[in-house]
Design a protein around this motif. Structure first.
Motif, mmCIF file in Angstrom:
data_model
loop_
_atom_site.group_PDB
_atom_site.id
_atom_site.type_symbol
_atom_site.label_atom_id
_atom_site.label_comp_id
_atom_site.label_asym_id
_atom_site.label_seq_id
_atom_site.Cartn_x
_atom_site.Cartn_y
_atom_site.Cartn_z
ATOM 1 N N LEU A 480 0.960 -1.177 -0.099
ATOM 2 C CA LEU A 480 -0.006 0.083 -0.017
ATOM 3 C C LEU A 480 0.885 1.151 -0.066
ATOM 4 C CD1 LEU A 480 -2.850 -1.101 2.535
ATOM 5 C CD2 LEU A 480 -3.210 -0.855 -0.014
ATOM 6 N N ARG A 481 1.924 1.314 0.832
ATOM 7 C CA ARG A 481 2.905 2.492 0.783
ATOM 8 C C ARG A 481 3.603 2.722 -0.459
ATOM 9 N NH1 ARG A 481 4.286 -0.175 5.975
ATOM 10 N NH2 ARG A 481 3.336 0.851 7.702
ATOM 11 N N ILE A 482 4.118 1.689 -1.233
ATOM 12 C CA ILE A 482 4.447 1.614 -2.324
ATOM 13 C C ILE A 482 3.611 2.244 -3.311
ATOM 14 C CG2 ILE A 482 5.677 0.171 -4.346
ATOM 15 C CD1 ILE A 482 6.613 -1.470 -2.365
ATOM 16 N N ARG A 498 -10.983 -2.417 -0.891
ATOM 17 C CA ARG A 498 -11.026 -3.852 -1.444
ATOM 18 C C ARG A 498 -9.798 -4.357 -2.083
ATOM 19 N NH1 ARG A 498 -15.929 -3.631 -5.657
ATOM 20 N NH2 ARG A 498 -16.914 -3.383 -3.577
ATOM 21 N N TRP A 499 -9.152 -3.405 -2.356
ATOM 22 C CA TRP A 499 -7.768 -3.983 -2.981
ATOM 23 C C TRP A 499 -6.716 -4.495 -1.955
ATOM 24 C CZ3 TRP A 499 -2.638 -0.643 -3.597
ATOM 25 C CH2 TRP A 499 -1.672 -1.320 -4.089
ATOM 26 N N ASP A 502 -7.761 -8.083 -1.182
ATOM 27 C CA ASP A 502 -7.352 -8.766 -2.083
ATOM 28 C C ASP A 502 -6.107 -9.132 -1.763
ATOM 29 O OD1 ASP A 502 -9.678 -9.167 -3.474
ATOM 30 O OD2 ASP A 502 -9.170 -7.339 -4.896
ATOM 31 N N LEU A 503 -5.161 -8.270 -1.327
ATOM 32 C CA LEU A 503 -3.791 -8.443 -0.954
ATOM 33 C C LEU A 503 -3.565 -9.435 0.229
ATOM 34 C CD1 LEU A 503 -2.313 -4.899 -1.253
ATOM 35 C CD2 LEU A 503 -1.867 -6.623 -2.703
ATOM 36 N N LEU A 504 -4.624 -9.112 1.226
ATOM 37 C CA LEU A 504 -4.654 -9.978 2.519
ATOM 38 C C LEU A 504 -4.787 -11.391 2.229
ATOM 39 C CD1 LEU A 504 -5.196 -10.589 5.292
ATOM 40 C CD2 LEU A 504 -7.487 -9.706 5.038
ATOM 41 N N MET A 505 -6.006 -11.648 1.207
ATOM 42 C CA MET A 505 -6.210 -13.127 0.964
ATOM 43 C C MET A 505 -5.317 -13.880 0.166
ATOM 44 S SD MET A 505 -8.598 -14.424 2.787
ATOM 45 C CE MET A 505 -8.577 -15.912 1.727
ATOM 46 N N SER A 506 -4.456 -13.104 -0.956
ATOM 47 C CA SER A 506 -3.517 -13.775 -1.637
ATOM 48 C C SER A 506 -2.408 -14.071 -0.978
ATOM 49 C CB SER A 506 -3.388 -12.680 -2.659
ATOM 50 O OG SER A 506 -2.114 -13.156 -3.520
ATOM 51 N N ASP A 507 -1.985 -13.169 -0.141
ATOM 52 C CA ASP A 507 -0.669 -13.436 0.710
ATOM 53 C C ASP A 507 -0.901 -14.338 1.898
ATOM 54 O OD1 ASP A 507 2.134 -11.914 1.048
ATOM 55 O OD2 ASP A 507 1.369 -12.725 3.005
ATOM 56 N N LEU A 508 -1.887 -14.498 2.486
ATOM 57 C CA LEU A 508 -2.363 -15.183 3.433
ATOM 58 C C LEU A 508 -2.688 -16.572 2.946
ATOM 59 C CD1 LEU A 508 -2.862 -15.339 6.484
ATOM 60 C CD2 LEU A 508 -5.361 -15.125 6.307
ATOM 61 N N TYR A 542 -10.592 -10.954 5.931
ATOM 62 C CA TYR A 542 -11.050 -9.579 5.570
ATOM 63 C C TYR A 542 -11.069 -8.392 6.802
ATOM 64 C CZ TYR A 542 -15.825 -9.394 7.337
ATOM 65 O OH TYR A 542 -17.071 -9.601 8.148
ATOM 66 N N TYR A 543 -10.694 -7.427 6.225
ATOM 67 C CA TYR A 543 -10.770 -6.145 7.148
ATOM 68 C C TYR A 543 -12.269 -5.660 7.647
ATOM 69 C CZ TYR A 543 -5.835 -6.092 5.786
ATOM 70 O OH TYR A 543 -4.378 -6.464 5.539
#
Length: 563
Positions: A480-482, A498-499, A502-508, A542-543
């Motif tokens: 997110l920072r990048i 939402r993004w 998606d990052l959360l579920m992909s990495d987890l 999810y958050y």
């Protein structure tokens, strides 16, 4: 030739059958049903929960604990509850509680939610005398209308950190330093008077008055709750200390409340002041369960304490006012357990690893893993508390358990989140709930249900406390920072929420799949009179709030059961 072929075929068939019996379960499945029929009418009634706030530890952990013991935990509608910085609808919550209590067996009640609309709101709220008296009148009326439904209330005493409403980070930092010196002076310790005078010039007098008034108001509210406990309106009262410190204004006020409990001669089983906040509702559910077990002829659970290294008992970890050992003993008492020597019979071993790279604790992790392996191999029920002073994965024990092929799914409980009180309280509560549930299970079907619910709880805790909070969260925040989002603690629901999910579920998912490929995860184990093997974690997350610190996670593991 035919006889030879027939003999070979029979041998092959027998071999396949033997392989199936040894290496394959009697059945594989996911249990989603509620528990088998309860043994009396009281246990068929739900327990009402008014959570501290809408974060998962305060609500979902209690619901998951209820699944372990086969009890429905009923909570208010989402629209009545708080949402991040938006307070809950206290009027609607009181109305819901008054309507639902007639069908309940007990109530676990957050005073912060009922009065202020949640923990974050309570940290900023002004509590007037009228507010206190109005709440007292409501609780007295509620008890008078339903005297047979016990009210288990908890209230969180203020933390040392100044309210967000006090502006200026320099001013707030100076005020906190000044308050720590006030705490030292109040404890009878020497302080640097010139330093106090210097700090006193760095923040406005109004800020100090507002800060101290918050503790006075909180003490008046807590005193009223103690009065209601003495009257019998509240069956049990827990006063928790949020993000405590060794020396603070809050500690001085806590001493006043302790003296009030002594003056009124209220027994600890009816009222306690403890360290912690988020885990208290789960702890109260556990104490209710222990009391019910004892009332049906059972005995209090016997708990042994074991540390990965002896000096970890005396360590004081961040956001704590007392040592790990003092916290653990306090939690055992609070939950109705009995501290047992390791050489004595025990129902659960609370194994505490307190990782601190500066104290060279990393070198003991390998030996600690061997001890846990031996405990699990001999049938010891182990609740693992995996603390990290800097909240880094390299300070924790779980990666070493995985590396050493220790069957981690054989653990009874696991917790490693941000404070010692949270982690110790959660792991101990889960371990005791599991013990009580297995004590009461009368059939294999009930034991399988208990085991499934407990493994689902365990799977979620490992996934969140280790894989998410010590790995995935950093990768999500960095991504997110990048991309230009500088404040990941305040996600934009219309742009990056939402993004971020998606990052959360992909990495987890990637991390959990890696974990599922290890021998430590795949290892079969024997527990509760059954041979088991977890084949998949099936974790979704999810958050729930617009920030990455909290994650709502659900685990629906696939488990193989064998005779």
């Amino acid at each position: 030739m035919k006889k030879t072929f027939l003999a070979a075929a029979l041998l092959l068939a027998f071999s396949l059958l033997l392989f199936h019996v040894i290496f394959h379960p009697a059945h594989v499945g996911r249990w989603h049903s509620m528990p088998a029929a309860a043994r009396n009418g009281l246990e068929q009634q739900p327990i009402l929960l008014v959570p501290l706030d809408s974060r998962p530890p305060c609500r979902e952990f209690v619901i998951n604990g209820g699944k372990v013991i086969g009890r429905e935990i009923a909570t208010p509608p989402t629209e009545y509850m708080d949402y991040y910085s938006k307070p809950g609808n206290t009027e609607a919550l009181r109305r819901w509680l008054s309507e639902q209590i007639r069908g309940a067996s007990a109530v676990i009640l957050s005073i912060d939610q009922l009065l202020s609309g949640g923990l974050l709101a309570a940290r900023e709220a002004h509590i007037s005398n009228d507010d206190i008296q109005s709440l007292a009148a409501y609780l007295r009326t509620l008890h008078a209308a339903h005297p047979d439904v016990p009210l288990h209330a908890f209230y969180i005493l203020p933390r040392a950190i100044p309210q967000d409403g006090i502006e200026g980070w320099r001013e707030r930092r100076a005020l906190l330093a000044y308050a720590r010196l006030l705490g030292r002076a109040g404890a009878g310790l020497p302080v640097d008077e010139s330093e106090m005078e210097r700090l006193r010039t760095e923040f406005p007098s109004d800020d100090l008055q507002k800060y101290l008034a918050h503790f006075d108001e909180s003490t008046a509210l807590a005193s009223m709750l103690i009065d209601l406990t003495e009257e019998g309106v509240l069956t049990r009262l827990i006063l928790g200390q949020d993000d405590g410190e060794e020396y603070s204004v809050g500690n001085l006020k806590k001493k006043e409340l302790s003296n009030l409990l002594l003056q009124k001669n209220i027994a600890p089983e009816r009222a306690m002041i403890v360290h912690g906040a988020d885990e208290i509702a789960l702890s109260m559910l556990t104490r209710i369960t222990v009391d019910e077990l004892c009332s049906h002829g059972g005995t209090p659970p016997r708990i042994a304490l074991h540390y990965a290294r002896e000096d970890m008992a005396d360590m004081i970890f961040p956001f704590m006012a007392v040592s790990n050992d003092a916290t653990a003993r306090e939690k055992i008492t609070m939950l109705g357990g009995i501290l047992s020597d390791e050489n004595e019979a025990r129902d659960l071993t609370l194994f505490i690893s307190a990782g601190d790279s500066a104290a060279d604790t990393l070198s003991v992790r390998s030996s600690a893993a061997s001890v846990i392996r031996e405990m699990l191999a001999t049938g010891t029920s182990v609740a693992l508390v995996d603390l990290s002073r800097r909240f880094h994965a390299e300070e924790t024990l779980l990666p070493i358990l995985i590396e050493k092929n220790v069957p981690v799914n054989a653990l009874t409980a696991y917790a490693g989140w941000n404070t010692a009180s949270n982690a110790i309280g959660t792991a101990l509560a889960q371990g005791i709930l599991y013990h009580c549930a297995m004590q009461r299970a009368e059939t294999r079907e009930e034991r399988e249900r208990v085991m499934y619910a407990n493994l689902a709880f365990l799977t979620g805790r490992i996934a969140e406390d280790t894989f998410y909070l010590k790995e995935t969260i950093d990768r999500v925040n960095n991504t997110l920072r990048i991309a230009g989002y500088t404040n990941t603690a305040d996600l934009d629901l219309t742009k990056n929420w939402r993004w971020a999910n998606d990052l959360l579920m992909s990495d987890l998912t990637r991390r959990i799949h890696s974990y599922e490929s290890t021998a430590a995860f795949r290892a079969p184990f024997y527990k509760g009179g059954m041979h088991l093997r977890v084949t998949e974690s099936n974790v979704t997350a999810y958050y729930p709030w617009p920030r990455t610190f909290e994650v709502r996670m659900e685990a629906r593991p696939t488990i193989a059961f064998s005779p």
